[in-house]
Scaffold this motif. Sequence first.
Motif, PDB file in Angstrom:
ATOM      1  N   LEU A  22       0.863  -1.188   0.000  1.00 39.29           N
ATOM      2  CA  LEU A  22       0.000   0.000   0.000  1.00 39.29           C
ATOM      3  C   LEU A  22       0.893   1.230   0.000  1.00 39.29           C
ATOM      4  O   LEU A  22       1.650   1.452   0.957  1.00 39.29           O
ATOM      5  CB  LEU A  22      -0.916  -0.009   1.234  1.00 39.29           C
ATOM      6  N   GLY A  23       0.857   1.987  -1.071  1.00 42.22           N
ATOM      7  CA  GLY A  23       1.738   3.146  -1.184  1.00 42.22           C
ATOM      8  C   GLY A  23       3.207   2.751  -1.250  1.00 42.22           C
ATOM      9  O   GLY A  23       4.071   3.538  -0.861  1.00 42.22           O
ATOM     10  N   GLY A  24       3.476   1.547  -1.719  1.00 39.39           N
ATOM     11  CA  GLY A  24       4.852   1.057  -1.796  1.00 39.39           C
ATOM     12  C   GLY A  24       5.359   0.469  -0.489  1.00 39.39           C
ATOM     13  O   GLY A  24       6.515   0.047  -0.418  1.00 39.39           O
ATOM     14  N   VAL A  25       4.491   0.421   0.528  1.00 44.36           N
ATOM     15  CA  VAL A  25       4.891  -0.112   1.837  1.00 44.36           C
ATOM     16  C   VAL A  25       4.333  -1.527   1.981  1.00 44.36           C
ATOM     17  O   VAL A  25       3.150  -1.762   1.716  1.00 44.36           O
ATOM     18  CB  VAL A  25       4.349   0.773   2.982  1.00 44.36           C
ATOM     19  N   SER A  26       5.178  -2.450   2.392  1.00 46.85           N
ATOM     20  CA  SER A  26       4.763  -3.827   2.592  1.00 46.85           C
ATOM     21  C   SER A  26       4.098  -3.959   3.961  1.00 46.85           C
ATOM     22  O   SER A  26       4.697  -3.640   4.986  1.00 46.85           O
ATOM     23  CB  SER A  26       5.988  -4.735   2.494  1.00 46.85           C
ATOM     24  N   ILE A  27       2.831  -4.419   3.964  1.00 42.67           N
ATOM     25  CA  ILE A  27       2.049  -4.536   5.197  1.00 42.67           C
ATOM     26  C   ILE A  27       1.880  -6.022   5.520  1.00 42.67           C
ATOM     27  O   ILE A  27       1.372  -6.770   4.679  1.00 42.67           O
ATOM     28  CB  ILE A  27       0.642  -3.900   5.019  1.00 42.67           C
ATOM     29  N   PRO A  28       2.270  -6.457   6.707  1.00 43.97           N
ATOM     30  CA  PRO A  28       2.088  -7.875   7.055  1.00 43.97           C
ATOM     31  C   PRO A  28       0.600  -8.238   7.130  1.00 43.97           C
ATOM     32  O   PRO A  28      -0.158  -7.571   7.827  1.00 43.97           O
ATOM     33  CB  PRO A  28       2.737  -7.996   8.449  1.00 43.97           C
ATOM     34  N   HIS A  29       0.187  -9.265   6.391  1.00 47.04           N
ATOM     35  CA  HIS A  29      -1.214  -9.709   6.402  1.00 47.04           C
ATOM     36  C   HIS A  29      -1.267 -11.086   5.759  1.00 47.04           C
ATOM     37  O   HIS A  29      -0.388 -11.431   4.968  1.00 47.04           O
ATOM     38  CB  HIS A  29      -2.080  -8.716   5.613  1.00 47.04           C
ATOM     39  N   GLU A  30      -2.320 -11.860   6.074  1.00 41.37           N
ATOM     40  CA  GLU A  30      -2.389 -13.233   5.536  1.00 41.37           C
ATOM     41  C   GLU A  30      -2.807 -13.273   4.070  1.00 41.37           C
ATOM     42  O   GLU A  30      -2.669 -14.313   3.426  1.00 41.37           O
ATOM     43  CB  GLU A  30      -3.319 -14.119   6.386  1.00 41.37           C
ATOM     44  N   THR A  31      -3.326 -12.154   3.551  1.00 38.64           N
ATOM     45  CA  THR A  31      -3.635 -12.089   2.121  1.00 38.64           C
ATOM     46  C   THR A  31      -2.981 -10.837   1.534  1.00 38.64           C
ATOM     47  O   THR A  31      -2.591  -9.924   2.263  1.00 38.64           O
ATOM     48  CB  THR A  31      -5.161 -12.027   1.867  1.00 38.64           C
TER      49      THR A  31
END
Length: 163
Positions: A22-31
């Motif tokens: 999101l916005g080039g930022v990697s967000i930890p999530h299961e999907t």
Amino acid sequence: MPERIGIAYDIHRLVPGRPLLLGGVSIPHETGLLGHSDADIVLHALCGAILGALGEPDIGDLFSDRDPRWHNADSRQFVQEALRRMQTAGFSLGNVDLIIHAERPKLGPHKTTIRQAVAKLVGLPPERVGLKATTNEGLDAIGRGEAMACWASVLLIPNPSRA
Ligand code: MG
């Protein structure tokens, strides 16, 4: 030459085994977001809003999802191309406003990071990048966690030399 305003929307499916950017930022999530490129809805909406303000072809015309060059592409390059076209047309970015629709994960802890990343990408101070995150209250595909979406609006200001 008057100011220009642009708006765009993007939505992608959430599936297991994909990164959530999101916005080039990697967000930890299961999907993560499914797409031909990295499927970053924030950058796709932002790119679309800039192109829209310029009256340029939309993001799908410039970066076709059938073009192998854009397979798993970093969407920051789409925004950079939109900015390049903006500069060629004689405009600067005034401000950016973004709304992410996501049921999960909670984006509150990530909002500052995303905002700063977008600001850096487009060369604006963070206070000229607005970012809201909202759920869909459990309604529809976004509410069921099957998709995420983003709205973006931008203001383009004519450069003094072209005004
Ligand atoms: Mg997209």
